[in-house]
Design a protein around this motif. Structure first.
Motif, short mmCIF file in Angstrom:
data_model
loop_
_atom_site.label_atom_id
_atom_site.label_comp_id
_atom_site.label_asym_id
_atom_site.label_seq_id
_atom_site.Cartn_x
_atom_site.Cartn_y
_atom_site.Cartn_z
N PRO A 107 56.94 -15.83 -39.55
CA PRO A 107 57.67 -15.40 -40.74
C PRO A 107 57.82 -13.88 -40.84
CG PRO A 107 56.19 -17.15 -41.31
CD PRO A 107 55.91 -16.81 -39.88
N GLY A 108 59.09 -13.46 -40.91
CA GLY A 108 59.40 -12.08 -41.20
C GLY A 108 59.27 -11.12 -40.06
N SER A 109 58.92 -11.56 -38.83
CA SER A 109 58.64 -10.58 -37.80
C SER A 109 59.16 -10.94 -36.43
CB SER A 109 57.12 -10.35 -37.71
OG SER A 109 56.60 -9.87 -38.92
N TYR A 110 58.67 -12.05 -35.84
CA TYR A 110 58.85 -12.25 -34.42
C TYR A 110 59.30 -13.67 -34.09
CZ TYR A 110 56.18 -7.93 -34.00
OH TYR A 110 55.75 -6.63 -34.11
N PHE A 111 60.07 -13.73 -32.99
CA PHE A 111 60.37 -15.00 -32.35
C PHE A 111 59.32 -15.22 -31.27
CE2 PHE A 111 62.27 -17.12 -28.68
CZ PHE A 111 62.50 -18.36 -29.25
N CYS A 112 58.67 -16.37 -31.28
CA CYS A 112 57.54 -16.62 -30.39
C CYS A 112 57.80 -17.85 -29.53
CB CYS A 112 56.26 -16.84 -31.20
SG CYS A 112 55.90 -15.49 -32.34
N VAL A 113 57.31 -17.81 -28.27
CA VAL A 113 57.49 -18.93 -27.37
C VAL A 113 56.24 -19.11 -26.50
CG1 VAL A 113 58.70 -17.45 -25.71
CG2 VAL A 113 58.93 -19.94 -25.54
N THR A 114 55.82 -20.35 -26.35
CA THR A 114 54.84 -20.74 -25.33
C THR A 114 55.61 -21.53 -24.29
OG1 THR A 114 53.06 -20.84 -26.97
CG2 THR A 114 52.70 -22.00 -24.89
N PRO A 115 56.05 -20.90 -23.18
CA PRO A 115 56.95 -21.56 -22.24
C PRO A 115 56.24 -22.44 -21.23
CG PRO A 115 56.62 -19.29 -21.58
CD PRO A 115 55.85 -19.47 -22.86
N ALA A 116 54.93 -22.31 -21.10
CA ALA A 116 54.18 -23.10 -20.11
C ALA A 116 52.71 -23.05 -20.46
CB ALA A 116 54.42 -22.55 -18.70
N GLN A 117 51.92 -23.93 -19.83
CA GLN A 117 50.48 -23.91 -20.07
C GLN A 117 49.87 -22.58 -19.61
OE1 GLN A 117 48.75 -26.12 -21.76
NE2 GLN A 117 50.52 -27.46 -22.06
N VAL A 118 50.35 -22.05 -18.49
CA VAL A 118 49.94 -20.73 -18.03
C VAL A 118 51.03 -19.74 -18.41
CG1 VAL A 118 49.33 -19.31 -16.03
CG2 VAL A 118 48.64 -21.73 -16.11
N ILE A 119 50.71 -18.79 -19.26
CA ILE A 119 51.71 -17.87 -19.79
C ILE A 119 52.16 -16.91 -18.68
CG2 ILE A 119 52.23 -16.19 -21.60
CD1 ILE A 119 51.61 -19.04 -22.57
N PRO A 120 53.46 -16.81 -18.42
CA PRO A 120 53.93 -15.89 -17.38
C PRO A 120 53.75 -14.44 -17.80
CG PRO A 120 55.79 -16.83 -18.56
CD PRO A 120 54.58 -17.56 -19.05
N THR A 121 53.81 -13.55 -16.83
CA THR A 121 53.81 -12.13 -17.15
C THR A 121 55.14 -11.79 -17.80
OG1 THR A 121 54.80 -11.45 -15.06
CG2 THR A 121 52.38 -11.66 -15.13
N ILE A 122 55.22 -10.62 -18.44
CA ILE A 122 56.46 -10.19 -19.08
C ILE A 122 57.58 -10.07 -18.04
CG2 ILE A 122 57.58 -8.26 -20.26
CD1 ILE A 122 54.96 -7.84 -21.78
N ASP A 123 57.28 -9.52 -16.87
CA ASP A 123 58.30 -9.38 -15.83
C ASP A 123 58.80 -10.74 -15.36
OD1 ASP A 123 58.24 -6.65 -15.95
OD2 ASP A 123 56.89 -6.40 -14.24
N GLU A 124 57.89 -11.70 -15.18
CA GLU A 124 58.30 -13.03 -14.77
C GLU A 124 59.19 -13.69 -15.82
OE1 GLU A 124 54.40 -14.37 -12.09
OE2 GLU A 124 54.42 -14.69 -14.26
N TRP A 125 58.83 -13.52 -17.08
CA TRP A 125 59.61 -14.09 -18.18
C TRP A 125 61.00 -13.46 -18.26
CZ3 TRP A 125 60.49 -18.10 -20.85
CH2 TRP A 125 61.09 -18.05 -22.11
N LYS A 126 61.08 -12.14 -18.12
CA LYS A 126 62.37 -11.46 -18.17
C LYS A 126 63.25 -11.89 -17.00
CE LYS A 126 61.34 -7.31 -20.85
NZ LYS A 126 61.41 -5.83 -20.86
N THR A 127 62.65 -12.10 -15.85
CA THR A 127 63.41 -12.57 -14.70
C THR A 127 64.00 -13.96 -14.98
OG1 THR A 127 62.09 -11.29 -13.14
CG2 THR A 127 63.28 -13.20 -12.26
N GLN A 128 63.19 -14.84 -15.59
CA GLN A 128 63.69 -16.18 -15.93
C GLN A 128 64.84 -16.11 -16.93
OE1 GLN A 128 62.65 -19.77 -14.90
NE2 GLN A 128 64.75 -19.40 -15.53
N LEU A 129 64.69 -15.25 -17.94
CA LEU A 129 65.76 -15.08 -18.93
C LEU A 129 67.05 -14.60 -18.26
CD1 LEU A 129 63.82 -13.42 -21.89
CD2 LEU A 129 64.59 -15.80 -21.73
N SER A 130 66.91 -13.67 -17.32
CA SER A 130 68.07 -13.14 -16.61
C SER A 130 68.75 -14.22 -15.79
CB SER A 130 67.64 -11.98 -15.71
OG SER A 130 68.74 -11.48 -14.98
N VAL A 131 67.97 -15.08 -15.13
CA VAL A 131 68.54 -16.17 -14.33
C VAL A 131 69.32 -17.13 -15.22
CG1 VAL A 131 67.96 -18.21 -12.95
CG2 VAL A 131 66.83 -16.02 -12.49
#
Length: 403
Positions: free
Chosen positions: A326-350
């Motif tokens: 509420p009021g701040s952030y969009f949050c996601v748990t994309p997998a049981q093992v949380i990816p690094t920020i770089d890995e997540w950004k790469t997936q978003l780009s793909v």
């Protein structure tokens, strides 16, 4: 006769605009304002030649299946994306006001004369009349009319498809007198034209009060009213998440937005904790943490309370999904093992490069946009409103109903 004091007053023919009549303090004729609300189409009865009051079109969001990272599911909202032309890239909403009678008998005037009593008489010998345009999508309709032609002769009111073949016809025998007829027509294909068939050539064919209306219930005749169609073009579609909805305010000529749409490309700022990734999105306060305030195209959506409960869970037991803090952030748990920020950004780009970026519709702070809007009319008698979009919009407001 109407009197003003002791004097007779001239009786004036009205135009069916709203008026109230009182005898002393007692209202003897006039109107009441009636509230209406519906979705997609709505019927208003006993209208004046007037307008809608406080009219609003409200948004909606539909997601037909549960999404997954491998199988995204589009979030459909109110407004159809324009692909080309002057309004390319904008979202179109069509609004049409029409009377209940779907056919204008005056379209036959080249072949019929219109008499003083409102009836029509064939002005030449006919066997099969010239067709008039009359588009009716497949469905159920009621045709009703009054007919007079020579006794014992057969006639038929005919609907034709686009190729000129019969879409509907039903022969009737005439008794030589004015007779009321009705037909329930179940069209299994679109009709495009209407005409008369007659067993022998004659000009002694009369009809009046011809009405075509949707459904199978016959109602009181009303003259045809030419539809009024309006096209609205928006920068974004109208969405709805729970009780928070975008809407068009016709009275105040503005679009009010309570949601936002965001598509991620991998260039945004993201942060990481051991059980989630999160990105600043604005949002709105206060919001109930036990209510889901977003939809997205690649993960299931949850309340913030449920997703935040992952902090107490070990890997393998976490909920995979998204939530709005509420009021701040969009949050996601994309997998049981949380990816690094770089890995997540790469997936978003793909996903973005594949043409299906990770997209979120979420509750946001209220914003207003000024827009040029028409005045929505009502017609004497019945007014039908149709909102033409792939996803149904809500429509609400008030109108002056004749008493």
């Amino acid at each position: 006769m109407i009197y003003v004091s002791e004097n007779k007053a001239q009786i004036v023919k009205g135009d069916f605009l709203p008026a109230q009549f009182y005898k002393g303090d007692k209202k003897i004729a006039g109107y009441e304002k009636e509230t209406f609300e519906g979705e997609g189409t709505i019927t208003l009865e006993n209208c004046y030649n007037d307008k809608l009051y406080g009219a609003k079109l409200t948004g909606n969001c539909v997601q037909e299946e549960t999404p997954s990272p491998e199988a995204p599911v589009e979030i459909k909202s109110v407004g159809d994306l324009v692909a080309e032309g002057e309004y390319s890239g904008k979202y179109k909403i069509g609004v049409t006001a029409r009377g209940k009678n779907l056919f204008d008998s005056d379209l036959w005037l080249p072949y019929f004369d219109k008499l003083e009593d409102g009836s029509y008489k064939a002005n030449r010998n006919i066997n099969t009349s010239h067709k008039a345009d009359c588009f009716l999508p497949e469905g159920t309709y009621r045709l009703s009319y009054d007919m007079k032609c020579p006794k014992g002769k057969n006639y038929s009111l005919v609907l034709y498809n686009l190729s000129g073949d019969y879409a509907y016809y039903s022969w009737k025998a005439s008794n030589g007198e004015w007779t009321h007829r009705t037909h329930i027509v179940n069209l299994t294909e679109d009709a495009h034209f209407i005409g008369w068939n007659y067993s022998e050539q004659t000009n002694e064919l009369f009809f009046k009060n011809l009405q075509i209306e949707k459904g199978n219930e016959e109602t009181q005749f009303e003259p045809y009213k030419a539809p009024q169609a309006f096209e609205l073009y928006l920068e974004e579609p109208l969405c709805k998440i729970g009780e928070y909805e975008d809407y068009i305010d016709f009275e105040n000529k503005k679009v009010v937005r309570n949601t936002s749409i965001k598509s991620f490309t991998g260039t945004e700022g993201w942060y990481r904790q051991e059980y989630r990734l999160y990105s600043k999105c604005g949002g709105r306060n206060p919001l109930d943490s036990n209510v889901c305030h977003l939809l997205n195209n690649r993960f299931e959506s949850y309340t913030w309370t449920k997703l935040a409960g992952n902090v107490l869970k070990e890997e393998g037991n976490r909920i995979i999904g998204t939530a709005l803090q509420p009021g701040s952030y969009f949050c996601v748990t994309p997998a049981q093992v949380i990816p690094t920020i770089d890995e997540w950004k790469t997936q978003l780009s793909v996903w973005n490069d594949e043409g299906a970026p990770f997209t979120v519709v979420y509750v946001d702070a209220t914003r207003e946009e000024a827009i040029d809007l028409p005045t929505l009319p009502t017609f004497k008698g019945t007014t039908n409103y149709e909102i033409t979009t792939d996803i149904n919009a809500g429509i609400s407001g008030e109108y002056k109903r004749m008493e």
